[in-house]
Structure formats: C-alpha cells, structure tokens
Scaffold this motif. Structure first.
Motif, PDB file in Angstrom:
ATOM      1  N   THR A   1       0.828  -1.207   0.000  1.00  0.00           N
ATOM      2  CA  THR A   1       0.000   0.000   0.000  1.00  0.00           C
ATOM      3  C   THR A   1       0.864   1.260   0.000  1.00  0.00           C
ATOM      4  O   THR A   1       0.521   2.244  -0.655  1.00  0.00           O
ATOM      5  CB  THR A   1      -0.953   0.011   1.206  1.00  0.00           C
TER       6      THR A   1
ATOM      7  N   GLN B   1      -6.954   4.816  -6.721  1.00  0.00           N
ATOM      8  CA  GLN B   1      -7.455   5.643  -5.621  1.00  0.00           C
ATOM      9  C   GLN B   1      -7.546   4.847  -4.316  1.00  0.00           C
ATOM     10  O   GLN B   1      -7.126   5.319  -3.255  1.00  0.00           O
ATOM     11  CB  GLN B   1      -8.819   6.220  -5.977  1.00  0.00           C
ATOM     12  N   ARG B   2      -8.079   3.637  -4.387  1.00  0.00           N
ATOM     13  CA  ARG B   2      -8.260   2.840  -3.171  1.00  0.00           C
ATOM     14  C   ARG B   2      -6.915   2.529  -2.529  1.00  0.00           C
ATOM     15  O   ARG B   2      -6.748   2.667  -1.311  1.00  0.00           O
ATOM     16  CB  ARG B   2      -8.995   1.544  -3.509  1.00  0.00           C
ATOM     17  N   TRP B   3      -5.938   2.114  -3.347  1.00  0.00           N
ATOM     18  CA  TRP B   3      -4.616   1.808  -2.815  1.00  0.00           C
ATOM     19  C   TRP B   3      -3.923   3.060  -2.304  1.00  0.00           C
ATOM     20  O   TRP B   3      -3.201   3.033  -1.303  1.00  0.00           O
ATOM     21  CB  TRP B   3      -3.764   1.143  -3.902  1.00  0.00           C
TER      22      TRP B   3
ATOM     23  N   LYS C   1      -5.391   3.902   1.109  1.00  0.00           N
ATOM     24  CA  LYS C   1      -4.927   2.937   2.111  1.00  0.00           C
ATOM     25  C   LYS C   1      -3.459   3.153   2.458  1.00  0.00           C
ATOM     26  O   LYS C   1      -3.066   3.010   3.615  1.00  0.00           O
ATOM     27  CB  LYS C   1      -5.130   1.506   1.578  1.00  0.00           C
TER      28      LYS C   1
END
Length: 282
Positions: free
Chosen positions: A199, A270-272, A275
């Motif tokens: 991440t 975006q999600r990574w 996170k």
C-alpha cells in the motif's frame, strides 16, 4: 440539532458542488476550446458548448504533427512523457526501498551517516544540483536520451525516509521468526517486506508518477531534439507571444491529453492510494 441536520447537509453539499465547479470549469472550458476551430477561439466569447471539430482537431494533434514543435505529434509527446513518468516512479521506489532496507535491517559502519547524507539532500535546492548534474549528462553523452531524462530524477530522499520509518515499525519478533525459519535477506525482503509495503508503494507510485509527468526544468535542459520533448515542454513551445501565431485549438487538445493519464492513474489507484496514506498492514 435534529432539525438543523438537513440544512447543514444541504449547505455542505452546496459548498462541495461549488468547489467542484470552480475546479472543473477551467478543464471543461479547455475541452470545449479543443473542439472548435482556431478562428472561433480567436473571436471571443468562446461558446460554452463543444463544437464540431473534435475528431479533426484531435486527429491532427495526435498524428498530423504540430508546426511550432517541428511537426511532432502529440502521440510521440505522450509516449516520451509516459516513459519518463514510469521510469522515474519505478526507479525512485526501487532505489528508495532497497536503501531503506539496507539502513534498517543491516549493520554496517557509518550506516546512520549514510542515512543522514541522503536526508540532507532534501535541504539542497534543485538549482544547486542541476548544473553539475547537467555537466555529468553532457560528459556521458546522455543529452536527448531517455536515460538522461530519467536517471538523475530517480534518487529520492523523501521516499527513502518514508520506507525507513515504515520498516522501523515492523516488530523485531517478525524478523527473528523469519531468521529462525531460515529466511535469508532476499527471501525476507521478497516474501515479507514487499507484501507489507504494497500500500505504501502504491501511494508513492501515484505521487511519483505525477511528479515525473509534470517535470519541466530538467527535461527543458536535457532535450534539444523536438522528438524527445515531454508534453509539458511541448506545450510551452507551442505558445507564441502573438495569439495569431499560436495554434490554440491544438494547444487545447494537447492540454486535455496531458491531464488524462495522471487522472487515470489516480482514479485506478485511488483505493490503494488512500490505504497507503491512512492504513498500516502489519
């Protein structure tokens, strides 16, 4: 409080919509300009709706070549900039994670001295380092090459510091367990540290890709051939002091195409990215 909640939500949404409009309208206006002829752009006011020259303008910019930059098409500029951005992002991450790994998990003389020497480079302005770096590139014959464009930008004290701080949070028991299990330095790095760092790597990749994509000063110095220009440099060359000499419809097309890859990278990762900034997987 209960009666005021809907009003507060409404105000919050209005402020959010207003902020989006302020940020997005210049991008929309650029897109609209990219679909009109040069004559329409030079006769204000510019219409607020897209025109009929979308395919003509984009085809000409991508494959027809732009006169003010030696007939180079935007496809070539996008290729150059993508190579630079990917090489810089991947190179910075690889060098930084290996440097941080060595500093944290290996005991050798002047280990902390090496770290502080890396850290001190953060305090040196780019202008201080750019002339000697340019001299080295000239002596090595790396002007107008992808190596010359990317290699001096790959070292990153910031990424090294971030990886070091993350590695310091890894419990010592995990290191001992890996050693008891017979894991060597490479296996420990590959099977334990890399999965734990994914991440962080993703978040840094997004930041460093945009950093490489938007580079201006260094590509300006090390590229003389228009075929090696990045899209940011080409945009500056396309604009003349006289409006009549500038192909504004092609400039707007180039602007639109220049912002699409960074937006795509941010949206896809975006999600990574989030996170990597707010979470820790240990």
């Amino acid at each position: 409080m209960i009666e005021n909640a809907p009003i507060r939500r409404l105000i919050a949404h209005l402020v959010l919509v207003l902020g989006i409009l302020v940020v997005a309208f210049p991008i929309y206006y650029t897109f609209v300009a990219s679909t009109h002829t040069l004559q329409t752009i030079l006769r204000p006011p510019l219409p607020l709706l897209p025109g009929k020259e979308f395919f003509t303008n984009y085809w000409q910019a991508l494959f027809g070549g732009i006169g003010r930059i030696g007939g180079v098409g935007v496809d070539r500029l996008l290729l150059n900039t993508t190579i630079v951005a990917l090489a810089v992002a991947v190179g910075k991450i690889c060098i930084s994670i290996l440097s941080a790994y060595a500093i944290v998990f290996f005991k050798f003389p002047f280990r902390m001295t090496a770290f502080w020497l890396i850290f001190i480079t953060l305090m040196l302005p780019v202008e201080v380092r750019i002339l000697p770096t340019y001299k080295v590139m000239v002596d090595l014959g790396l002007i107008d090459t992808y190596t010359g464009l990317t290699l001096p930008l790959m070292a990153s004290a910031t990424a090294t510091l971030l990886f070091r701080q993350f590695f310091l949070t890894i419990p010592g028991e995990l290191v001992e367990a890996a050693r008891v299990d017979g894991a060597g330095p490479w296996r420990f790095f590959k099977d334990i540290l890399l999965p734990l760092s994914r991440t962080n790597i993703a978040a840094l990749f997004v930041i460093l890709f945009i950093y490489g994509w938007t580079q201006y000063l260094w590509p300006l110095l090390v590229t003389n051939d228009n075929q090696m220009n990045t899209i940011v440099i080409a945009l500056r060359k396309m604009i003349s002091f006289a409006d009549a000499d500038t192909e504004w419809h092609l400039v707007m097309v180039t602007c639109v195409l220049a912002i699409l890859p960074p937006i795509l990278v941010v949206v896809l990762m975006q999600r990574w990215f989030v996170k990597g900034l707010v979470e820790s997987e240990k």
